[in-house]
Write an enzyme that holds these catalytic residues in place. Structure first.
Site, PDB file in Angstrom:
ATOM      1  CB  CYS A  77      15.357  -3.762   1.062  1.00 46.75           C
ATOM      2  SG  CYS A  77      14.672  -3.391   2.672  1.00 46.75           S
ATOM      3  CG  HIS A 112      12.259  -4.610  -1.374  1.00 44.77           C
ATOM      4  ND1 HIS A 112      12.250  -5.722  -0.553  1.00 44.77           N
ATOM      5  CD2 HIS A 112      12.133  -3.527  -0.562  1.00 44.77           C
ATOM      6  CE1 HIS A 112      12.115  -5.319   0.702  1.00 44.77           C
ATOM      7  NE2 HIS A 112      12.042  -4.005   0.722  1.00 44.77           N
ATOM      8  CG  ASN A 116      10.172  -4.666   3.846  1.00 42.91           C
ATOM      9  OD1 ASN A 116      11.085  -5.416   3.503  1.00 42.91           O
ATOM     10  ND2 ASN A 116      10.283  -3.350   3.852  1.00 42.91           N
TER      11      ASN A 116
HETATM   12  O1  UT7 Z   1      12.112  -1.843   2.663  1.00 42.05           O
HETATM   13  C1  UT7 Z   1      12.818  -0.644   2.615  1.00 42.05           C
HETATM   14  C2  UT7 Z   1      12.030   0.401   2.035  1.00 42.05           C
HETATM   15  N1  UT7 Z   1      10.856   0.679   2.836  1.00 42.05           N
HETATM   16  C3  UT7 Z   1       9.786   1.079   2.214  1.00 42.05           C
HETATM   17  O2  UT7 Z   1       9.784   1.103   1.017  1.00 42.05           O
HETATM   18  C4  UT7 Z   1       8.625   1.601   3.014  1.00 42.05           C
HETATM   19  C5  UT7 Z   1       8.176   2.910   2.414  1.00 42.05           C
HETATM   20  N2  UT7 Z   1       7.059   3.516   3.091  1.00 42.05           N
HETATM   21  C6  UT7 Z   1       5.802   3.035   3.045  1.00 42.05           C
HETATM   22  O3  UT7 Z   1       5.557   1.964   2.532  1.00 42.05           O
HETATM   23  C7  UT7 Z   1       4.692   3.895   3.591  1.00 42.05           C
HETATM   24  O4  UT7 Z   1       5.167   5.203   3.798  1.00 42.05           O
HETATM   25  C8  UT7 Z   1       4.078   3.364   4.913  1.00 42.05           C
HETATM   26  C9  UT7 Z   1       3.285   2.118   4.639  1.00 42.05           C
HETATM   27  C10 UT7 Z   1       5.169   3.077   5.904  1.00 42.05           C
HETATM   28  C11 UT7 Z   1       3.112   4.398   5.494  1.00 42.05           C
HETATM   29  O5  UT7 Z   1       2.120   4.732   4.546  1.00 42.05           O
HETATM   30  P1  UT7 Z   1       1.769   6.282   4.259  1.00 42.05           P
HETATM   31  O6  UT7 Z   1       0.662   6.282   3.299  1.00 42.05           O
HETATM   32  O7  UT7 Z   1       3.055   6.945   3.850  1.00 42.05           O
HETATM   33  O8  UT7 Z   1       1.248   6.755   5.652  1.00 42.05           O
HETATM   34  P2  UT7 Z   1       1.822   7.923   6.584  1.00 42.05           P
HETATM   35  O9  UT7 Z   1       3.103   7.511   7.207  1.00 42.05           O
HETATM   36  O10 UT7 Z   1       1.783   9.211   5.833  1.00 42.05           O
HETATM   37  O11 UT7 Z   1       0.706   7.984   7.674  1.00 42.05           O
HETATM   38  C12 UT7 Z   1      -0.644   8.371   7.351  1.00 42.05           C
HETATM   39  C13 UT7 Z   1      -1.481   8.289   8.610  1.00 42.05           C
HETATM   40  C14 UT7 Z   1      -0.852   9.005   9.792  1.00 42.05           C
HETATM   41  O12 UT7 Z   1      -1.910   9.576  10.543  1.00 42.05           O
HETATM   42  P3  UT7 Z   1      -2.263  11.135  10.394  1.00 42.05           P
HETATM   43  O13 UT7 Z   1      -1.007  11.867  10.770  1.00 42.05           O
HETATM   44  O14 UT7 Z   1      -2.630  11.332   8.950  1.00 42.05           O
HETATM   45  O15 UT7 Z   1      -3.395  11.309  11.349  1.00 42.05           O
HETATM   46  C15 UT7 Z   1      -0.225   7.906  10.595  1.00 42.05           C
HETATM   47  O16 UT7 Z   1      -0.126   8.204  11.963  1.00 42.05           O
HETATM   48  O17 UT7 Z   1      -1.594   6.914   9.004  1.00 42.05           O
HETATM   49  C16 UT7 Z   1      -1.195   6.785  10.372  1.00 42.05           C
HETATM   50  N3  UT7 Z   1      -0.619   5.465  10.547  1.00 42.05           N
HETATM   51  C17 UT7 Z   1      -1.354   4.385  10.846  1.00 42.05           C
HETATM   52  N4  UT7 Z   1      -2.668   4.235  11.079  1.00 42.05           N
HETATM   53  C18 UT7 Z   1      -3.093   2.988  11.354  1.00 42.05           C
HETATM   54  C19 UT7 Z   1       0.685   5.099  10.407  1.00 42.05           C
HETATM   55  N5  UT7 Z   1       0.807   3.792  10.627  1.00 42.05           N
HETATM   56  C20 UT7 Z   1      -0.443   3.318  10.902  1.00 42.05           C
HETATM   57  C21 UT7 Z   1      -0.955   2.053  11.198  1.00 42.05           C
HETATM   58  N6  UT7 Z   1      -2.293   1.922  11.405  1.00 42.05           N
HETATM   59  N7  UT7 Z   1      -0.170   0.941  11.250  1.00 42.05           N
END
Ligand code: UT7
Length: 329
Positions: free
Chosen positions: A116, A256, A286
């Site tokens: 990225c 980004h 993204n």
């Molecule tokens: O481009 C290169 C750099 N990349 C980035 O900068 C991405 C960086 N990361 C992020 O943007 C975020 O971490 C994400 C958007 C990928 C995820 O957001 P988060 O707030 O960190 O969520 P999480 O991974 O901690 O997941 C929270 C909950 C989990 O459920 P439990 O364990 O709390 O029950 C996940 O299983 O959300 C769940 N979850 C979803 N639920 C519905 C994860 N993905 C989804 C989804 N829909 N698509």
């Protein structure tokens, strides 16, 4: 004339596939909701390629638009740099396909793999080539077809990524406009947090690797998020110092576009007001190396970023790589 200004952007363009994948479409594919995606990421839609379309096709469209914008002929291009992690084939480079399809017979072409952050790496390399007077016209393109390497059974990643390309044409500075500073960083110790294993030579493709989905992007989202916020905030602070500008002088911050919460955190870190922060992650998701040049083109063509104004770019991605650039348009 400011001798420290080596090159300036004289044209920009994009290549965006027509097909749109909405959050509601994704609700039909994986266990997710429009509400979760919007509130956690800011993404509403992303554009994805049709069968048969490759990264170089999007890059060629972006490059043609950028050359038109600059009023230049393809024969004038000396160098083509494509920043991508989703090239058409293992090799040759996407840049060589772009050269062929454009008919850029006088150019040499190569890819940069900095995920990225790739467009900022490309800008830095192009600026150096021009500073060394080794070339006059350099095309820097960020282009990706991430939909091809996205696992549409993994809700944690498939809602995030989109396809597209953005291009910028660089030429020697006119003394007033140009790149004020660039900052490139990486930390290869964090390779395990965001990667795609399956197409490399360490674990070559096999029936087992395909069954295991090794050809898809894998990401420890929460960890990446934490590093991205810290690294992008620090890079934003550092680039202001390197460019010797104050935050009040910044007309537009283009980061980004991975997640609006990361964009917001970066802006807060240097205290840029929200009206000076460009956001289009809602439309494209993204798009990795393409996100900054797509945003740059939209900002210029919508009148948000005018000639003479100062833009700051900040990016973060797999590697980890990160970086920033400050430029007077
Ligand atoms: O481009 C290169 C750099 N990349 C980035 O900068 C991405 C960086 N990361 C992020 O943007 C975020 O971490 C994400 C958007 C990928 C995820 O957001 P988060 O707030 O960190 O969520 P999480 O991974 O901690 O997941 C929270 C909950 C989990 O459920 P439990 O364990 O709390 O029950 C996940 O299983 O959300 C769940 N979850 C979803 N639920 C519905 C994860 N993905 C989804 C989804 N829909 N698509």
């Amino acid at each position: 004339m400011d001798k420290s200004l080596h090159s300036m952007i004289v044209g920009t363009g994009v290549g965006i596939p027509n097909k749109i994948l909405t959050n509601h479409d994704l609700e039909q594919i994986v266990d997710t909701t429009d509400e979760w995606i919007r509130t956690r990421t800011g993404i509403e839609t992303r554009h994805i390629v049709e069968d048969g379309q490759a990264t170089s096709d999007l890059c060629v469209e972006a490059a043609k638009n950028a050359l038109d914008d600059a009023g230049l002929l393809v024969e004038q291009v000396d160098v083509i740099i494509v920043a991508t992690i989703s090239g058409d084939v293992g090799f040759p480079s996407a840049a060589c396909f772009v050269q062929k399809k454009l008919g850029a017979v006088n150019a040499y072409a190569f890819d940069i793999a900095a995920a990225c952050s790739g467009f900022i790496y490309g800008l830095d390399v192009a600026d150096s080539i021009i500073a060394m007077q080794k070339a006059k016209t350099v095309l820097v393109i960020g282009g990706e077809t991430l939909s091809r390497i996205t696992d549409y059974t993994d809700r944690a990643t498939c809602v995030l990524f989109g396809d597209g390309a953005g291009a910028a044409v660089l030429q020697p500075s006119d003394g007033n406009r140009g790149i004020l500073a660039t900052l490139l960083k990486s930390d290869g110790r964090l390779d395990h947090l965001l990667y795609m294993q399956g197409l490399g030579t360490k674990c070559p493709p096999s029936h087992q690797s395909v069954d295991a989905g090794a050809h898809f992007i894998r990401m420890a989202g929460k960890e990446v998020f934490k590093y991205a916020v810290t690294a992008m905030g620090e890079a934003a602070e550092q680039i202001l110092k390197l460019a010797n500008i104050t935050v009040e002088e910044v007309d537009l911050l283009i980061t980004h576009q991975a997640n609006y919460r990361i964009i917001d955190a970066t802006a807060r870190r240097i205290e840029v007001p929200s009206e000076k922060v460009f956001i289009n992650v809602n439309k494209y998701g993204n798009t990795s190396s393409a996100s900054i040049p797509i945003a740059l083109d939209e900002a210029r063509k919508s009148g948000l970023l005018k000639e003479g104004q100062i833009a700051v770019f900040v990016a973060f991605g797999a590697g980890f790589t990160w970086g920033a650039a400050a430029l007077r348009m």
